[in-house]
Design an enzyme around this catalytic site. Structure first.
Site: not given
Ligand SMILES: [Fe+2]
Length: 270
Positions: A8, A39-40, A67-68, A176, A178
């Protein structure tokens, strides 16, 4: 085929440390293809068109999500339609985009799959039954090189996926949480790590400024999480060597700190 995967990417500090190091790592380690979870990447939430092109310019070839993925929804829809950007494949079929991309590297096909777990995640289809169907389809198409980014909160879900697919896919990398885990292994030709860990700020709460998460923990009151502009950062990248039959035979992870310290760890081969 040697592929690399970056966990991520969180905000500007994550993009910056990649820009400073990826080109060098690619040439030292002869990496053919780079996948990254993005996604982040845009201030911690989602991915903009501008930041995606910035990441592609650093040498990243394909961006996965989680999810982001929808936090910058307008931009994401454009990216899914026009760029090498995917989102978890087990979103319901009416959701835009895809979670599988087949690319060709030196004449060999590689399927990249993005999946999302269940616990604490948005409502999605069962990732386990979904991926079994998917892998069977790819096997029928004679695609032997298969990489999976499994975006999930729970360690056990990731271990289940490994036990379910070992020997049938080339690699399963968790994302996810991190926080990188030290359990790299190669079993029956499948490389596995529970979580690659993030690329971004390392001196706070999973890449975000600590004040709001602390306030939330103490009082139950939320707020908007921010990515700091300056921080101590880390880049976490795994590199996987895959033979002509889609079996991984060598896996390494580099943890690269902003102070130039570099920690290299090797996957155990079972
Ligand atoms: Fe995530």
């Amino acid at each position: 085929m040697k592929i690399a995967f970056i966990g991520d990417i969180v905000g500007r500090p994550g993009r910056k440390i990649i820009k400073e190091n990826l080109g060098r790592l690619k040439s030292i380690h002869n990496i053919d293809f780079v996948i990254a979870n993005g996604e982040n990447a845009s201030h911690g939430f989602g991915l903009t068109i501008k930041n995606a092109s910035e990441l592609f310019n650093t040498g990243i070839d394909l961006i996965t999500g989680g999810n982001h993925s929808w936090d910058k929804k307008k931009d994401m829809i454009v990216l899914l339609e026009t760029k090498a950007v995917i989102r978890p494949d087990n979103y319901p079929p009416e959701v835009p985009g895809t979670g599988v991309k087949i690319v060709e590297i030196n004449g060999v096909k590689l399927a990249v799959i993005n999946l999302m777990g269940l616990y604490t995640m948005p409502q999605v289809l069962n990732p386990f039954t979904h991926v079994l169907n998917l892998v069977e389809k790819l096997e029928n198409e004679n695609i032997k090189h298969i990489f999976i980014d499994f975006h999930a909160e729970v360690t056990a879900e990731k271990r289940i996926l490994m036990q379910l697919l070992k020997g049938r896919v080339s690699a399963i990398c968790g994302t996810h949480t991190h926080v990188g885990t030290d359990d790299q292994e190669i079993t029956d030709g499948t490389y596995y790590v529970t979580d690659v860990g993030m690329t971004g700020c390392r001196d706070n709460v999973i890449g975000m400024e600590s004040d709001i998460p602390i306030k939330k923990a103490l009082t139950g009151l939320g707020g908007h999480f921010n990515v700091p502009n300056t921080c101590k950062s880390v880049m976490q990248i795994v590199m996987i060597n895959i033979d002509e039959n889609g079996k991984s035979f060598d896996g390494q992870k580099i943890k690269l700190y902003d102070n130039k310290n570099e920690v290299l760890s090797q996957a155990i081969i079972n």
